[in-house]
Scaffold this motif. Structure first.
Motif, short mmCIF file in Angstrom:
data_model
loop_
_atom_site.label_atom_id
_atom_site.label_comp_id
_atom_site.label_asym_id
_atom_site.label_seq_id
_atom_site.Cartn_x
_atom_site.Cartn_y
_atom_site.Cartn_z
N GLY A 281 0.78 -1.23 0.00
CA GLY A 281 0.00 0.00 0.00
C GLY A 281 0.81 1.27 0.00
N GLY A 282 2.10 1.19 0.30
CA GLY A 282 2.93 2.40 0.30
C GLY A 282 2.96 3.07 1.65
N PRO A 283 3.62 4.24 1.72
CA PRO A 283 3.86 4.91 3.00
C PRO A 283 2.77 5.90 3.41
CG PRO A 283 5.09 6.01 1.28
CD PRO A 283 4.36 4.88 0.61
N GLY A 284 1.68 6.02 2.66
CA GLY A 284 0.67 7.03 2.93
C GLY A 284 -0.17 6.74 4.15
N ALA A 285 -1.03 7.73 4.51
CA ALA A 285 -1.89 7.61 5.68
C ALA A 285 -2.91 6.51 5.51
CB ALA A 285 -2.58 8.95 5.95
N ALA A 286 -3.47 6.37 4.29
CA ALA A 286 -4.49 5.33 4.05
C ALA A 286 -3.89 3.94 4.25
CB ALA A 286 -5.06 5.48 2.64
N ALA A 287 -2.69 3.74 3.74
CA ALA A 287 -2.03 2.43 3.91
C ALA A 287 -1.72 2.17 5.38
CB ALA A 287 -0.76 2.38 3.07
N ALA A 288 -1.32 3.22 6.11
CA ALA A 288 -1.02 3.06 7.54
C ALA A 288 -2.28 2.68 8.31
CB ALA A 288 -0.43 4.35 8.09
N ALA A 289 -3.42 3.34 7.99
CA ALA A 289 -4.67 3.01 8.66
C ALA A 289 -5.09 1.58 8.36
CB ALA A 289 -5.76 3.99 8.23
N ALA A 290 -4.96 1.18 7.08
CA ALA A 290 -5.31 -0.20 6.70
C ALA A 290 -4.40 -1.20 7.40
CB ALA A 290 -5.21 -0.35 5.19
N ALA A 291 -3.10 -0.87 7.49
CA ALA A 291 -2.15 -1.77 8.14
C ALA A 291 -2.48 -1.93 9.62
CB ALA A 291 -0.73 -1.24 7.97
N MET A 292 -2.83 -0.85 10.29
CA MET A 292 -3.19 -0.94 11.71
C MET A 292 -4.46 -1.76 11.91
SD MET A 292 -2.22 2.73 13.46
CE MET A 292 -2.98 3.78 12.22
N ALA A 293 -5.45 -1.57 11.02
CA ALA A 293 -6.70 -2.33 11.14
C ALA A 293 -6.45 -3.83 10.94
CB ALA A 293 -7.72 -1.82 10.12
N VAL A 294 -5.69 -4.16 9.89
CA VAL A 294 -5.38 -5.56 9.63
C VAL A 294 -4.52 -6.15 10.75
CG1 VAL A 294 -4.16 -7.13 8.06
CG2 VAL A 294 -5.62 -5.33 7.13
N GLY A 295 -3.52 -5.39 11.18
CA GLY A 295 -2.62 -5.87 12.21
C GLY A 295 -3.33 -6.12 13.53
N LEU A 296 -4.17 -5.20 13.96
CA LEU A 296 -4.89 -5.37 15.22
C LEU A 296 -5.87 -6.54 15.14
CD1 LEU A 296 -5.56 -1.64 16.18
CD2 LEU A 296 -4.07 -3.25 17.37
N SER A 297 -6.50 -6.72 13.97
CA SER A 297 -7.40 -7.86 13.79
C SER A 297 -6.62 -9.17 13.90
CB SER A 297 -8.09 -7.77 12.43
OG SER A 297 -8.87 -6.59 12.33
N ALA A 298 -5.45 -9.22 13.26
CA ALA A 298 -4.63 -10.42 13.33
C ALA A 298 -4.16 -10.67 14.77
CB ALA A 298 -3.43 -10.28 12.40
N TYR A 299 -3.79 -9.61 15.46
CA TYR A 299 -3.32 -9.73 16.84
C TYR A 299 -4.43 -10.30 17.73
CZ TYR A 299 -1.49 -8.40 21.42
OH TYR A 299 -1.04 -8.43 22.71
N PHE A 300 -5.62 -9.74 17.62
CA PHE A 300 -6.74 -10.19 18.44
C PHE A 300 -7.07 -11.65 18.13
CE2 PHE A 300 -11.31 -10.77 19.18
CZ PHE A 300 -11.40 -10.40 20.52
N LEU A 301 -7.08 -12.01 16.85
CA LEU A 301 -7.42 -13.37 16.45
C LEU A 301 -6.41 -14.37 17.00
CD1 LEU A 301 -9.23 -15.25 14.79
CD2 LEU A 301 -7.76 -14.80 12.81
N VAL A 302 -5.13 -14.08 16.84
CA VAL A 302 -4.08 -15.00 17.33
C VAL A 302 -4.11 -15.07 18.86
CG1 VAL A 302 -1.59 -15.41 17.44
CG2 VAL A 302 -2.64 -14.63 15.30
N ALA A 303 -4.34 -13.94 19.51
CA ALA A 303 -4.39 -13.93 20.97
C ALA A 303 -5.54 -14.79 21.49
CB ALA A 303 -4.53 -12.50 21.48
N VAL A 304 -6.67 -14.77 20.79
CA VAL A 304 -7.81 -15.60 21.20
C VAL A 304 -7.52 -17.07 20.94
CG1 VAL A 304 -10.22 -16.17 20.69
CG2 VAL A 304 -9.52 -13.77 20.91
#
Length: 333
Positions: A281-304
């Motif tokens: 997605g590149g270094p922009g704000a939209a890519a950063a927001a998408a990365a945080m959303a995907v990352g937090l979802s993955a974190y929560f899923l693996v933690a569960v």
């Protein structure tokens, strides 16, 4: 604004205390405690707690004097040094301390919770509360550190308009989980009536921090990054010392598998997921927001899946959210 907010918060706490306070025996009652004895017990806890806060404020003032001067030694002008220091304190540290909203609240709640378990002599309850508190702290700190490591420039650009402050935040990121552990373990030690221990540990860790600031910040190739590393060393040492004291005083065995290893594994998966999104997605704000959303979802899923986050934790979080929303719903009506 700060004064008004503190005044409203103070008035709210007084109102809650007046409404919720438990009934206690009068002074001199046969089931009560003599005023002098009670005062000694209160001040034995209050004095070191207050002294810790006082020394912390004094050390922050010392940092404010020392860091810009060492940045000048590193080759910056006075104006540049002041600007860089502002990015450290006003931007990078502000973001780093934001997850502490949860851990500071947790540490405040731990004081009576741990004190209750200690007064009852219930080692099982104390062990449960200590381990749960540390687990919640690590579960909060790990994803925060991953975000601050992988998208620091984007965060500082979006929030402040200074993407270059991101390199400072990235250097501080590894110290974040240790900072939050310090806050939680301080609450545990204060609940045990051992408020002197965090004060001693603060002095040791601060000596290391000031030494690091003096030498590392003055190096032209390090500058403000050296300051950040000195702060990280301060968080790490104090977290280690506080945790050691908790284990020594309580005899509690920390379940490192559930408390540390599982959240770290979930954080690793989160980092990989975020890196893949950022790569495409590149270094922009939209890519950063998408990365945080995907990352937090993955974190929560693996933690569960791994059991780091249990069903009881989710149910308790939902209950707390419902309780917190009740005053808002009543106000809106």
């Amino acid at each position: 604004g700060i004064v008004a907010g503190e005044a409203v918060g103070f008035a709210s706490m007084l109102a809650i205390y007046a409404r919720k306070r438990p009934r206690v025996p009068r002074v001199g009652h046969r089931n009560g405690e003599r005023l002098l004895t009670a005062s000694r017990r209160i001040f034995s806890l209050a004095v070191p707690v207050t002294l810790t806060r006082f020394v912390s404020s004094g050390l922050m003032s010392l940092d404010a004097v020392l860091i810009p001067r060492r940045l000048v030694v590193a080759g910056l002008s006075t104006l540049e040094a002041t600007a860089v220091y502002g990015k450290l304190v006003g931007m990078a540290e502000t973001l780093l301390f934001t997850p502490g909203i949860l851990t500071i609240s947790l540490s405040t709640a731990l004081v009576p919770a741990v004190a209750e378990a200690r007064a009852q002599g219930n080692r099982r309850l104390m062990s449960q509360r200590v381990n749960n508190a540390l687990k919640l702290t690590v579960l909060t700190g790990v994803p925060s550190a991953v975000i601050f490591l992988l998208v620091p420039s984007q965060l500082c650009s979006i929030l402040y308009g200074y993407p270059d402050a991101g390199r400072i935040l990235g250097a501080l990121a590894l110290g974040g989980p240790f900072l939050y552990i310090v806050q939680t373990t301080t609450g545990i030690l204060q609940g045990l009536g051992k408020a002197v221990e965090p004060f001693k540990n603060l002095l040791f860790a601060s000596a290391l921090k000031l030494t690091g600031i003096y030498y590392l910040t003055g190096l032209p190739e390090m500058g403000i990054i050296g300051t950040s590393l000195a702060l990280v060393s301060h968080f790490v040492l104090m977290a280690v010392l506080n945790t050691r004291d908790v284990v020594r005083i309580t005899g509690v065995k920390i379940n490192y598998s559930n408390t540390v290893l599982k959240p770290l594994f979930a954080g690793l998966v989160m980092a990989v997921a975020m890196a893949l999104v950022l790569e495409n997605g590149g270094p922009g704000a939209a890519a950063a927001a998408a990365a945080m959303a995907v990352g937090l979802s993955a974190y929560f899923l693996v933690a569960v899946i791994t059991g780091a986050i249990e069903r009881s934790h989710i149910e308790r979080a939902v209950q707390l959210l419902i309780q917190a929303s009740q005053p808002i719903r009543r106000f809106s009506r």
